[in-house]
Scaffold this active site. Sequence first.
Site, PDB file in Angstrom:
ATOM      1  N   GLU A   1     -58.232  94.388  59.121  1.00  0.00           N
ATOM      2  CA  GLU A   1     -58.281  93.470  60.119  1.00  0.00           C
ATOM      3  C   GLU A   1     -60.169  92.474  60.378  1.00  0.00           C
ATOM      4  O   GLU A   1     -60.977  92.218  59.878  1.00  0.00           O
ATOM      5  CB  GLU A   1     -59.960  95.425  61.210  1.00  0.00           C
ATOM      6  CG  GLU A   1     -59.303  96.232  61.144  1.00  0.00           C
ATOM      7  CD  GLU A   1     -58.783  96.614  62.522  1.00  0.00           C
ATOM      8  OE1 GLU A   1     -58.720  95.303  62.858  1.00  0.00           O
ATOM      9  OE2 GLU A   1     -57.946  96.820  62.782  1.00  0.00           O
TER      10      GLU A   1
ATOM     11  N   CYS B   1     -65.554  89.694  66.530  1.00  0.00           N
ATOM     12  CA  CYS B   1     -64.511  89.484  65.558  1.00  0.00           C
ATOM     13  C   CYS B   1     -63.526  89.231  66.928  1.00  0.00           C
ATOM     14  O   CYS B   1     -62.491  87.939  66.720  1.00  0.00           O
ATOM     15  CB  CYS B   1     -63.501  90.815  64.822  1.00  0.00           C
ATOM     16  SG  CYS B   1     -63.455  92.730  66.278  1.00  0.00           S
TER      17      CYS B   1
HETATM   18  P1  NAD Z   1     -68.494  90.645  55.065  1.00  0.00           P
HETATM   19  O1  NAD Z   1     -69.018  89.137  54.099  1.00  0.00           O
HETATM   20  O2  NAD Z   1     -69.463  91.743  55.185  1.00  0.00           O
HETATM   21  O3  NAD Z   1     -67.128  91.001  53.674  1.00  0.00           O
HETATM   22  C1  NAD Z   1     -66.788  91.944  54.038  1.00  0.00           C
HETATM   23  C2  NAD Z   1     -66.224  92.767  52.994  1.00  0.00           C
HETATM   24  O4  NAD Z   1     -65.615  92.437  51.995  1.00  0.00           O
HETATM   25  C3  NAD Z   1     -67.734  93.119  52.764  1.00  0.00           C
HETATM   26  O5  NAD Z   1     -67.691  94.827  52.406  1.00  0.00           O
HETATM   27  C4  NAD Z   1     -68.605  92.729  50.935  1.00  0.00           C
HETATM   28  O6  NAD Z   1     -68.788  93.486  50.730  1.00  0.00           O
HETATM   29  C5  NAD Z   1     -66.854  92.576  50.726  1.00  0.00           C
HETATM   30  N1  NAD Z   1     -65.971  91.505  50.059  1.00  0.00           N
HETATM   31  C6  NAD Z   1     -67.224  90.070  50.568  1.00  0.00           C
HETATM   32  N2  NAD Z   1     -66.712  89.171  49.002  1.00  0.00           N
HETATM   33  C7  NAD Z   1     -65.870  90.107  48.170  1.00  0.00           C
HETATM   34  C8  NAD Z   1     -64.637  89.509  47.097  1.00  0.00           C
HETATM   35  N3  NAD Z   1     -64.826  88.378  47.045  1.00  0.00           N
HETATM   36  N4  NAD Z   1     -63.620  90.215  46.682  1.00  0.00           N
HETATM   37  C9  NAD Z   1     -64.244  92.105  46.979  1.00  0.00           C
HETATM   38  N5  NAD Z   1     -64.667  91.935  48.160  1.00  0.00           N
HETATM   39  C10 NAD Z   1     -66.027  91.065  48.434  1.00  0.00           C
HETATM   40  O7  NAD Z   1     -68.157  89.996  56.100  1.00  0.00           O
HETATM   41  P2  NAD Z   1     -67.265  88.342  56.536  1.00  0.00           P
HETATM   42  O8  NAD Z   1     -65.961  88.720  55.512  1.00  0.00           O
HETATM   43  O9  NAD Z   1     -68.320  87.203  56.977  1.00  0.00           O
HETATM   44  O10 NAD Z   1     -66.999  89.095  58.703  1.00  0.00           O
HETATM   45  C11 NAD Z   1     -66.844  88.063  59.704  1.00  0.00           C
HETATM   46  C12 NAD Z   1     -65.577  88.426  59.481  1.00  0.00           C
HETATM   47  O11 NAD Z   1     -64.775  89.235  60.202  1.00  0.00           O
HETATM   48  C13 NAD Z   1     -64.772  87.251  60.452  1.00  0.00           C
HETATM   49  O12 NAD Z   1     -63.938  86.664  60.227  1.00  0.00           O
HETATM   50  C14 NAD Z   1     -64.815  88.375  61.761  1.00  0.00           C
HETATM   51  O13 NAD Z   1     -63.816  87.956  62.554  1.00  0.00           O
HETATM   52  C15 NAD Z   1     -64.366  89.793  60.714  1.00  0.00           C
HETATM   53  N6  NAD Z   1     -64.090  91.053  61.571  1.00  0.00           N
HETATM   54  C16 NAD Z   1     -63.340  91.363  61.729  1.00  0.00           C
HETATM   55  C17 NAD Z   1     -62.838  92.252  62.538  1.00  0.00           C
HETATM   56  C18 NAD Z   1     -62.576  92.580  63.447  1.00  0.00           C
HETATM   57  O14 NAD Z   1     -62.189  94.499  63.588  1.00  0.00           O
HETATM   58  N7  NAD Z   1     -61.103  92.574  63.169  1.00  0.00           N
HETATM   59  C19 NAD Z   1     -64.576  93.254  62.988  1.00  0.00           C
HETATM   60  C20 NAD Z   1     -65.616  92.696  62.435  1.00  0.00           C
HETATM   61  C21 NAD Z   1     -65.232  91.668  61.279  1.00  0.00           C
END
Ligand code: NAD
Length: 527
Positions: free
Chosen positions: A210, A244
């Site tokens: 997602e 998102c």
């Molecule tokens: P985040 O930084 O919380 O990361 C998401 C998860 O990935 C966390 O649990 C984190 O621990 C893990 N993570 C981070 N780096 C990692 C790595 N190198 N290796 C393994 N795991 C790792 O969140 P984010 O990525 O900043 O979230 C924002 C993005 O998510 C935006 O692009 C947003 O559009 C998208 N998003 C999508 C949805 C959806 O339903 N499609 C919902 C919410 C957010």
Amino acid sequence: MANYSETVNSLRSVFQSGRTKNLKWRRSQLMALLKLLDDNRDRLSEALEKDLRKNKFESNLMEVGPIRNEVIYALNNLTDWVKPEKVKKGILNMMDKAYIRHDPLGAVLIIAAWNYPVQTAILPMIGAIAAGNCVVIKPSEIAENMASLLEELIPKYFDTECIKCICGGIPETTALLKEKWDYIFYTGNSRVGKIILKAAAEYLTPVTLEMGGKSPVYVDEDCDLGTVSNRILWGKNSNAGQTCIAPDYVMCSKETQDALVEKMKITLEKFYPEGPAKSSCYGRLVSDRHYQRVKKMIEGGGQVAVGGDTNDSERYIAPTVLADVTFSDPVMQDEVFGPVLPIVPVKNEDEAIARINAGSTGAPLALYVFSNNQQVVKKFLDGVNSGGCCVNDCLMQGSIPTLPFGGVGSSGMGRYHGRFTFETFSHKRGCMERGLEMESVNNIRYPPFTKNKEKIVTWILKQKLKSNANMSLVIYFMFGTLFAVFLKLSNIDGSTIRTPRVTLRQVCILKIKNFDLSIIILASRKE
Ligand code: NAD
């Protein structure tokens, strides 16, 4: 580095004991989730307030409320969802049972994001439990208050041998990804999405990703711009733009842009009479890194038409509208994911569609079209690929549990919400059951392969186009009826065909259930 082999092994052995497959267990865990939400509504809101300065009303509207509704929806529909699904059968299987079972997958990992830290952890979990799996939730370390609260609450309410919460950052997530899971459900950015997909490939583990993207908005000429402004700015500035499916940028004609900007000023005054900086209804950026990234976008193209104020100590960025932005400006190269709204003037809807499709950020997670003209709406639906779509509003497509929610291409793979979450965490197992009788019918597929058998098999396997099918059915029906009458008469007479294996009752059943079968029987008897 942490090692989670024992955790996964113990989950898998409980799963294999069958505990989570039991419907009573599934219901009890969903009821426990309902209790968790009801007992801790205030604590959940407080954590959201600390992490994102989310207003209690917004927490209820966008996080706890919809999750609660999804749990109830799952509880109300579970009996239907788990029922084997009957399927249509072909000529060769008329007498068989054919159905799809929804079997749980095993031990599943849910990796959540910080922007909706309850939803992205708990919504997938509802379907995972409903489908009968063991679950590990990994909350986002960036929404740290929510992560610690979930870590405290999950063991208090759930069966701890089957449902666990593991907190941590990159090292912990990396260690979790080294294990063999039966499903990985990830929410977050696409850079990490690729890491998840690579890790899953090691064990051929299926995944849902997602992710986000630049969700465009098109505003047509004929719209009531006051309403459009309210709806876009509500969608954009909820959770300070960190949603998102938030509208990322707007496309419209230059004249519409100028009029819309004026309406946007009025909307923001109405939404935040004391100013957004003082309003308790307006959030903050989650971390310094995200704050600095979004702040830079204010100078990322066009002119600041509304807002533009910032406050480093609070990570505050005012709801900001940039006018006269071009597609080559920096703000148009990445998902904004903050309260900055670029408006890009375009000639018409054709240019808007072409621009979305030419964009470097791939298929968006959401597409928004404001128009009273169905032809314009259809043009966008046909011409643009996106995860979901909403006409004349923003975000609201995500509130319907009967609609799938998920991306396409670079905005993600897989879908969830309502029954789709249950299906995501289930294996659709195709099953066929038949009796041991009617061996004469099966005879045609056994060796020796004679010319006659070949003819019959060729005839049976020949698929017909639907338009011809009705005529064929009439012919088969007539043929089958004639044959049934013929067999009946033959049995009464007792001389024409010696057929003790086909009784009059069987003939009637065949005639009713499948007139084609009578033909096969006749053919196989000839062998
Ligand atoms: P985040 O930084 O919380 O990361 C998401 C998860 O990935 C966390 O649990 C984190 O621990 C893990 N993570 C981070 N780096 C990692 C790595 N190198 N290796 C393994 N795991 C790792 O969140 P984010 O990525 O900043 O979230 C924002 C993005 O998510 C935006 O692009 C947003 O559009 C998208 N998003 C999508 C949805 C959806 O339903 N499609 C919902 C919410 C957010």
